[in-house]
Design a protein around this motif. Sequence first.
Motif, PDB file in Angstrom:
ATOM      1  N   ARG A  61      21.514 -57.058  18.290  1.00 46.65           N
ATOM      2  CA  ARG A  61      23.464 -57.160  18.974  1.00 46.65           C
ATOM      3  C   ARG A  61      24.457 -57.617  17.866  1.00 46.65           C
ATOM      4  NH1 ARG A  61      20.364 -60.736  22.509  1.00 46.65           N
ATOM      5  NH2 ARG A  61      21.422 -62.723  21.332  1.00 46.65           N
ATOM      6  N   THR A  62      24.023 -58.321  17.026  1.00 43.00           N
ATOM      7  CA  THR A  62      25.069 -59.399  16.315  1.00 43.00           C
ATOM      8  C   THR A  62      25.723 -57.615  15.504  1.00 43.00           C
ATOM      9  OG1 THR A  62      23.288 -60.854  15.410  1.00 43.00           O
ATOM     10  CG2 THR A  62      25.524 -60.429  13.394  1.00 43.00           C
ATOM     11  N   LEU A  63      25.066 -56.115  14.913  1.00 41.32           N
ATOM     12  CA  LEU A  63      25.366 -55.474  14.355  1.00 41.32           C
ATOM     13  C   LEU A  63      26.361 -54.699  15.451  1.00 41.32           C
ATOM     14  CD1 LEU A  63      25.333 -53.261  11.912  1.00 41.32           C
ATOM     15  CD2 LEU A  63      23.786 -51.915  13.761  1.00 41.32           C
ATOM     16  N   LEU A  69      31.363 -58.039  13.321  1.00 37.79           N
ATOM     17  CA  LEU A  69      31.993 -57.385  12.539  1.00 37.79           C
ATOM     18  C   LEU A  69      33.380 -58.500  11.979  1.00 37.79           C
ATOM     19  CD1 LEU A  69      31.705 -55.143  11.246  1.00 37.79           C
ATOM     20  CD2 LEU A  69      33.898 -54.098  12.988  1.00 37.79           C
ATOM     21  N   LYS A  70      34.122 -58.631  12.646  1.00 34.67           N
ATOM     22  CA  LYS A  70      35.265 -59.340  12.262  1.00 34.67           C
ATOM     23  C   LYS A  70      35.259 -60.408  11.279  1.00 34.67           C
ATOM     24  CE  LYS A  70      37.917 -58.683  15.937  1.00 34.67           C
ATOM     25  NZ  LYS A  70      38.096 -59.526  17.642  1.00 34.67           N
ATOM     26  N   ARG A  71      33.824 -61.439  11.814  1.00 33.92           N
ATOM     27  CA  ARG A  71      33.573 -62.463  10.795  1.00 33.92           C
ATOM     28  C   ARG A  71      32.577 -62.459   9.102  1.00 33.92           C
ATOM     29  NH1 ARG A  71      29.213 -65.022  13.866  1.00 33.92           N
ATOM     30  NH2 ARG A  71      29.468 -63.607  15.525  1.00 33.92           N
ATOM     31  N   ALA A  72      32.159 -61.076   9.520  1.00 35.79           N
ATOM     32  CA  ALA A  72      31.428 -60.459   8.288  1.00 35.79           C
ATOM     33  C   ALA A  72      33.270 -60.901   6.973  1.00 35.79           C
ATOM     34  CB  ALA A  72      31.148 -59.069   8.492  1.00 35.79           C
ATOM     35  N   ARG A  73      34.489 -59.587   7.733  1.00 36.63           N
ATOM     36  CA  ARG A  73      34.942 -60.034   6.231  1.00 36.63           C
ATOM     37  C   ARG A  73      35.164 -61.519   5.433  1.00 36.63           C
ATOM     38  NH1 ARG A  73      36.809 -54.683   7.725  1.00 36.63           N
ATOM     39  NH2 ARG A  73      36.279 -54.284  10.330  1.00 36.63           N
ATOM     40  N   ASP A  81      30.335 -56.495   0.528  1.00 37.90           N
ATOM     41  CA  ASP A  81      32.369 -56.541   1.852  1.00 37.90           C
ATOM     42  C   ASP A  81      30.541 -55.713   3.010  1.00 37.90           C
ATOM     43  OD1 ASP A  81      33.163 -55.412   4.429  1.00 37.90           O
ATOM     44  OD2 ASP A  81      34.538 -54.107   3.145  1.00 37.90           O
ATOM     45  N   VAL A  82      30.277 -56.944   3.687  1.00 33.00           N
ATOM     46  CA  VAL A  82      29.428 -56.795   4.513  1.00 33.00           C
ATOM     47  C   VAL A  82      29.484 -55.814   5.879  1.00 33.00           C
ATOM     48  CG1 VAL A  82      27.545 -58.157   6.453  1.00 33.00           C
ATOM     49  CG2 VAL A  82      27.822 -59.350   3.391  1.00 33.00           C
ATOM     50  N   ALA A  83      30.957 -56.173   6.110  1.00 37.91           N
ATOM     51  CA  ALA A  83      31.293 -55.096   7.639  1.00 37.91           C
ATOM     52  C   ALA A  83      31.099 -53.731   7.232  1.00 37.91           C
ATOM     53  CB  ALA A  83      32.980 -55.781   8.267  1.00 37.91           C
TER      54      ALA A  83
END
Length: 103
Positions: A61-63, A69-73, A81-83
């Motif tokens: 679900r996280t993917l 995705l926004k938080r991954a930045r 760059d995890v996003a």
Amino acid sequence: MNDQPPPTTLRSIVQAATGYDVRRCGRCSYCVHFVTPEDDVSLEMMLQLVMQNDEEVLTSRTLWSDDALKRARQMCVSTMDVAAIMLALREEARRRGLSKDAG
Ligand code: SF4
């Protein structure tokens, strides 16, 4: 001579698409503090699954969460760059017919 075999493991697929080697995740657990109830795994766990070549990451679900995705930045303290990594994983999921979105 230029016929290199296509990357096969999730780690090499991510590296080919983004230039980032997920082994750079220092497992510092900083991102774990930002997991929401909607997420099933943290970024740290997501990258661990990629390292283990575990296809389960592609349906997590996280993917597929745009919020994650926004938080991954901002959530990763490494220089990765995890996003971008997440977008590469979504692309691979689509390629394998495991997409969780309509497209
Ligand atoms: S913040 Fe980044 S480096 Fe630290 S555990 Fe999470 S993904 Fe890995």
